[in-house]
Design a protein around this motif. Structure first.
Motif, PDB file in Angstrom:
ATOM      1  N   PHE A   1       0.814  -1.209   0.000  1.00 60.15           N
ATOM      2  CA  PHE A   1       0.000   0.000   0.000  1.00 60.15           C
ATOM      3  C   PHE A   1       0.857   1.273   0.000  1.00 60.15           C
ATOM      4  CE2 PHE A   1      -2.687  -3.131   2.421  1.00 60.15           C
ATOM      5  CZ  PHE A   1      -3.520  -3.420   1.349  1.00 60.15           C
ATOM      6  N   ASP A   2       0.243   2.340  -0.482  1.00 59.08           N
ATOM      7  CA  ASP A   2       0.851   3.680  -0.464  1.00 59.08           C
ATOM      8  C   ASP A   2       2.267   3.660  -1.034  1.00 59.08           C
ATOM      9  OD1 ASP A   2      -1.507   4.095   0.838  1.00 59.08           O
ATOM     10  OD2 ASP A   2      -0.623   4.784   2.725  1.00 59.08           O
ATOM     11  N   ILE A   3       2.399   3.097  -2.200  1.00 62.85           N
ATOM     12  CA  ILE A   3       3.708   3.081  -2.854  1.00 62.85           C
ATOM     13  C   ILE A   3       3.948   4.437  -3.503  1.00 62.85           C
ATOM     14  CG2 ILE A   3       5.068   2.048  -4.708  1.00 62.85           C
ATOM     15  CD1 ILE A   3       3.765  -0.592  -3.972  1.00 62.85           C
TER      16      ILE A   3
ATOM     17  N   ASN B   1       0.576   5.732  -5.507  1.00 68.76           N
ATOM     18  CA  ASN B   1      -0.735   5.066  -5.600  1.00 68.76           C
ATOM     19  C   ASN B   1      -1.528   5.192  -4.293  1.00 68.76           C
ATOM     20  OD1 ASN B   1       0.240   3.039  -3.919  1.00 68.76           O
ATOM     21  ND2 ASN B   1       0.315   1.465  -5.487  1.00 68.76           N
ATOM     22  N   ASP B   2      -1.172   6.207  -3.492  1.00 69.32           N
ATOM     23  CA  ASP B   2      -1.889   6.470  -2.235  1.00 69.32           C
ATOM     24  C   ASP B   2      -3.094   7.376  -2.539  1.00 69.32           C
ATOM     25  OD1 ASP B   2      -2.635   6.790   0.377  1.00 69.32           O
ATOM     26  OD2 ASP B   2      -0.970   8.143   0.898  1.00 69.32           O
ATOM     27  N   ILE B   3      -4.158   6.761  -3.072  1.00 76.19           N
ATOM     28  CA  ILE B   3      -5.277   7.573  -3.588  1.00 76.19           C
ATOM     29  C   ILE B   3      -6.068   8.269  -2.479  1.00 76.19           C
ATOM     30  CG2 ILE B   3      -5.563   6.362  -5.797  1.00 76.19           C
ATOM     31  CD1 ILE B   3      -7.935   4.851  -4.500  1.00 76.19           C
ATOM     32  N   ASP B   4      -5.953   7.795  -1.213  1.00 76.74           N
ATOM     33  CA  ASP B   4      -6.667   8.469  -0.116  1.00 76.74           C
ATOM     34  C   ASP B   4      -5.716   9.294   0.761  1.00 76.74           C
ATOM     35  OD1 ASP B   4      -5.295   6.494   1.160  1.00 76.74           O
ATOM     36  OD2 ASP B   4      -7.045   5.587   2.143  1.00 76.74           O
ATOM     37  N   ASN B   5      -4.472   9.442   0.298  1.00 80.82           N
ATOM     38  CA  ASN B   5      -3.466  10.253   1.001  1.00 80.82           C
ATOM     39  C   ASN B   5      -3.284   9.837   2.463  1.00 80.82           C
ATOM     40  OD1 ASN B   5      -1.502  12.233   1.185  1.00 80.82           O
ATOM     41  ND2 ASN B   5      -2.949  13.897   1.624  1.00 80.82           N
ATOM     42  N   SER B   6      -3.388   8.548   2.744  1.00 84.98           N
ATOM     43  CA  SER B   6      -3.219   8.108   4.139  1.00 84.98           C
ATOM     44  C   SER B   6      -1.766   8.203   4.601  1.00 84.98           C
ATOM     45  CB  SER B   6      -3.762   6.688   4.333  1.00 84.98           C
ATOM     46  OG  SER B   6      -3.223   5.804   3.381  1.00 84.98           O
ATOM     47  N   SER B   7      -0.813   8.241   3.656  1.00 80.54           N
ATOM     48  CA  SER B   7       0.582   8.434   4.058  1.00 80.54           C
ATOM     49  C   SER B   7       0.970   9.914   4.103  1.00 80.54           C
ATOM     50  CB  SER B   7       1.526   7.660   3.134  1.00 80.54           C
ATOM     51  OG  SER B   7       1.553   6.293   3.506  1.00 80.54           O
TER      52      SER B   7
HETATM   53 CA   LIG Z   1      -3.589   4.870   1.217  1.00 86.02          CA
END
Ligand SMILES: [Ca+2]
Ligand SMILES: [Ca+2]
Length: 225
Positions: A142-144, A164-170
């Motif tokens: 995730f979140d690459i 590819n962190d489409i929800d910006n969780s990182s």
């Molecule tokens: Ca994410």
């Protein structure tokens, strides 16, 4: 008739010269020969779906072209990380050329968003980045996020090559790229000559567990003239 033939030959030669002189013509490009590790067969099917997950592609990758003089510039280069003491392996194994899926080729970083960073020791024009997290069985990391910069702290002059962190969780910005299932071909990025000395790779756990893994990263480029 003779004159006509001559005119034709001249016209063809002019066309040929024009074609070869055009910028970006194929003669200035050559295929990069990536060395892929053995694929892993077996394991269990992955129980994960996301609208951002790319469909698995089992075909061979088409030839990847880059300007002449582009070579692997990351082999043996120093690696640093947000994780000072990996749970498995050593950071230097990330650029040692070993891409095997076996556990003893693996570097394991702790849970949450973690990064590894390769120092190319000089600014390069970067044409390709290729990396393998862990390809024993099917997993999605995730979140690459892959970034390049001349700043080792990545505070200034940062170019994002993949996200590819489409929800910006990182927290590094909303990504537009796809999630994908790991395999022996690795993930290849066409980085179009981005100029930088450092390349940083982020991830945030996988479908298997919260930890982060690398078997190898490769940066292909040539020194900035
Ligand atoms: Ca994410
Ligand atoms: Ca390795």
């Amino acid at each position: 008739m003779k004159t006509f033939c001559w005119t034709l030959t001249l016209a063809m030669m002019t066309l040929l010269v024009a074609a070869f002189a055009a910028p970006g013509y194929a003669q200035d490009q050559e295929e990069l020969k990536f060395e892929l590790p053995e694929p892993f067969f077996g394991g269990t099917p992955i129980d994960y779906w996301s609208e951002n997950l790319e469909k698995e592609d089992f075909k061979d990758r088409p030839a990847f072209m880059a300007p002449k003089g582009t070579v692997l510039v990351s082999k043996g280069k120093p690696v640093t990380s947000s994780e000072k003491n990996p749970a498995l392996g050593e950071l230097k194994m990330i650029t040692d050329g070993d891409k095997n899926y076996a556990k003893n080729s693996l570097v394991e970083l702790g849970p949450g968003t973690q990064w590894v960073q390769v120092d190319l020791e000089a600014a390069h024009e970067i044409y390709a980045v290729l990396f393998w997290h862990f390809h024993e069985g099917k997993r999605v990391y995730f979140d690459i996020i892959v970034q390049a910069s001349d700043d080792p702290e990545f505070k200034t002059g940062v170019t994002t090559l993949y996200n590819n962190d489409i929800d910006n969780s990182s927290g590094l910005g909303v990504g537009q790229d796809k999630e994908y299932i790991e395999n022996n071909k690795g993930r290849l990025l066409d980085t179009k000559g981005a100029k930088a000395r450092y390349v940083r790779f982020y991830s945030n756990g996988s479908t298997a567990d919260e930890n982060n893994h690398y078997v190898e990263v490769e940066v292909w480029g040539r020194p900035v003239k």
